[in-house]
Scaffold this active site. Structure first.
Site, PDB file in Angstrom:
ATOM      1  N   GLU B  48       0.846  -1.196   0.000  1.00 27.79           N
ATOM      2  CA  GLU B  48       0.000   0.000   0.000  1.00 27.79           C
ATOM      3  C   GLU B  48       0.885   1.251   0.000  1.00 27.79           C
ATOM      4  O   GLU B  48       1.915   1.283   0.687  1.00 27.79           O
ATOM      5  CB  GLU B  48      -0.860  -0.039   1.269  1.00 27.79           C
ATOM      6  CG  GLU B  48      -1.777   1.144   1.491  1.00 27.79           C
ATOM      7  CD  GLU B  48      -2.558   1.011   2.807  1.00 27.79           C
ATOM      8  OE1 GLU B  48      -2.263   0.077   3.599  1.00 27.79           O
ATOM      9  OE2 GLU B  48      -3.456   1.839   3.044  1.00 27.79           O
ATOM     10  N   LYS B 119      -9.383   2.487  -2.248  1.00 29.99           N
ATOM     11  CA  LYS B 119      -9.671   1.883  -0.935  1.00 29.99           C
ATOM     12  C   LYS B 119     -11.022   2.349  -0.393  1.00 29.99           C
ATOM     13  O   LYS B 119     -11.248   3.558  -0.216  1.00 29.99           O
ATOM     14  CB  LYS B 119      -8.545   2.256   0.032  1.00 29.99           C
ATOM     15  CG  LYS B 119      -8.593   1.546   1.379  1.00 29.99           C
ATOM     16  CD  LYS B 119      -7.326   1.896   2.203  1.00 29.99           C
ATOM     17  CE  LYS B 119      -7.256   1.123   3.511  1.00 29.99           C
ATOM     18  NZ  LYS B 119      -6.004   1.431   4.251  1.00 29.99           N
ATOM     19  N   CYS B 152      -5.394  -3.207   2.353  1.00 30.38           N
ATOM     20  CA  CYS B 152      -5.244  -3.230   3.810  1.00 30.38           C
ATOM     21  C   CYS B 152      -6.552  -3.441   4.585  1.00 30.38           C
ATOM     22  O   CYS B 152      -7.110  -4.520   4.561  1.00 30.38           O
ATOM     23  CB  CYS B 152      -4.517  -1.964   4.253  1.00 30.38           C
ATOM     24  SG  CYS B 152      -3.744  -2.104   5.891  1.00 30.38           S
TER      25      CYS B 152
END
Lengths: 295, 295
Positions: B48, B119, B152
């Site tokens: 990330e 995300k 994540c």
């Protein structure tokens, strides 16, 4: 909104039912429940099909062993025990309702019968024997807190835990008869334990899994009963693979809300993005075509 | 329906980006991608925010470091590398689009830029810095197979894996900057690994997580990059907590269908009970139903 509740002790009773021996099994269950009660437990979780055993020769054998809930022999024995000892009992039971047979879990308490869950996801040769669950995913309000139920292979479906958590469940009690998973490395954590630790963590719920042990008509079971906190770590267990054991852990349901809040910005339920998850869930029969083009 | 595909090697590149040093980070990424390519890898997964580092002092610092995808410096460097080496690259990148900043993952391949994921679930202090993802959950059809992306904390949401699996994803590549979870016992498996093993198993998908290492402005990261098969067991890793490592594993996407079929009666996707899960989860609108139309 949620009043402060007293912590309580929960017991997962890992034992070895004998196929077809309902009377003996009920006596064995009662003996272990009394033992857990003496150790201070207020909630007891027993395995899947704890009254009948699991590997039925055919539907006729199962139909003969199964009984109505709560009117039947097995349910009445547990209801009486819960009343006498002022406890809550969750047990897997073979349920008969008219011509239909269900792989069920019953919850009863100090005031008697509370409710039933019928296994939604049937495993392997349960499919020709049982009717799939038709009572949805109930969450029962009790004096201890809000309790959901599931049975064994149900735990392979993250939607089940999420649905119950969103309906307010704080503790999910799971009677189970776990069997070995394909390709399980010898020293690795049982996948059944992994799946429930993930479910406890990602929903911020307590989960109590009571498994059976032994080999029945050639089918081995894996033990490994476990009691999980809402952070996904074990409060008790996993129990051994092939020994009877009563796991006991303290449960403080007031920890659910604080555990879900991972930091000042995040909450494992509040952070969901249902605007996106719904898009575009299609049924698996059509899921393997043109994955990126549908609207 | 699904044609037979050749197995390929996938690399998860666990490394230590330096906050703010975009040029140095891109050079470090290129060096490691070339090393993985020499080892035979066809798909590379990087962490990330691999180009910028993670702990931004404020929004101004992030805005200065972020760049457009695919027109910006970071994206173009990776697109050129993928073209040159005839490989696929997934990397977390800080994306700037006008005034908006996204924590994104980009996929590019031998023919150039393929697509972007932004995300959806922002972690902790990312919330005041980034705009939440607005491209849905795209699944990209490639010559290797159908690839989904996540970043994540997205991995804490089982709906994300399920949605992508139902859209046809066979492999989900996850750039990540995992931080320690509360109450993690010292010797236990990292919860981040647990969650992804559960997701791989219960969806029958390959998952590749590339984490960073190091301590940045006081924030430690936990390494433990991992490549998982569709049965939920590790094909490579977990990598060490605090050492750089390139994990490489063979990926045979034709194993997805056979792994999902647990026995003659069961299939982890086919056994779902959406008639029940929907109760009482309000089905989301279709506002984001065209996840990523850019090509």
């Amino acid at each position: 909104m949620i009043k402060h509740r007293e912590p309580f002790k929960l017991a997962c009773i890992q034992y070895r039912p004998v196929i077809g021996a309902v009377g003996d099994n009920l006596a064995a269950m009662e003996k272990r429940v009394r033992e857990a009660h003496r150790a201070g437990a207020r909630v007891m979780v027993l395995p899947e099909l704890a009254d009948t055993g699991y590997v039925f020769r055919d539907r006729a054998e199962l139909a003969d062993l199964a009984s109505p809930i709560p009117e039947g022999r097995s349910a009445q024995a547990l209801v009486a025990l819960a009343r006498e000892l002022d406890i809550y009992v969750v047990s897997g039971l073979a349920e008969r309702e008219g011509q239909r047979l269900y792989n069920s879990a019953m919850l009863c308490g100090p005031d008697g019968y509370i409710g039933t869950y019928r296994k939604l996801h049937l495993w392997d040769r349960e499919n020709p024997l049982f009717t799939p669950g038709d009572l949805g995913l109930p969450v029962f309000e009790t004096d201890l807190g809000r309790i959901g139920l599931a049975v064994c292979y149900d735990g392979w479906f993250p939607e089940l835990f999420r649905t119950m958590a969103l309906k307010g469940a704080e503790l999910i009690c799971i009677p189970t008869n776990w069997v070995p998973m394909p390709a399980q490395p010898p020293e690795a954590e049982a996948m059944a334990n992994t799946l429930h630790r993930a479910a406890a963590h990602s929903n911020g719920i307590f989960i109590a899994c009571a498994d059976r042990i032994g080999v029945e008509r050639g089918q081995p079971f894996i033990g490994r009963s476990i009691i999980l906190g809402p952070d996904g770590w074990a409060l008790a267990g996993p129990a051994p693979e092939n020994e009877e054991e009563i796991l006991i852990a303290g449960i403080d349901l007031d920890k659910v809300a604080s555990t879900r809040a991972l930091n000042a910005f995040n909450d494992v339920l509040g952070d969901r993005r249902p605007d996106v998850y719904g898009d575009p869930i299609v049924e698996p029969s059509t899921a393997n075509s043109q994955p990126n083009e549908r609207t």
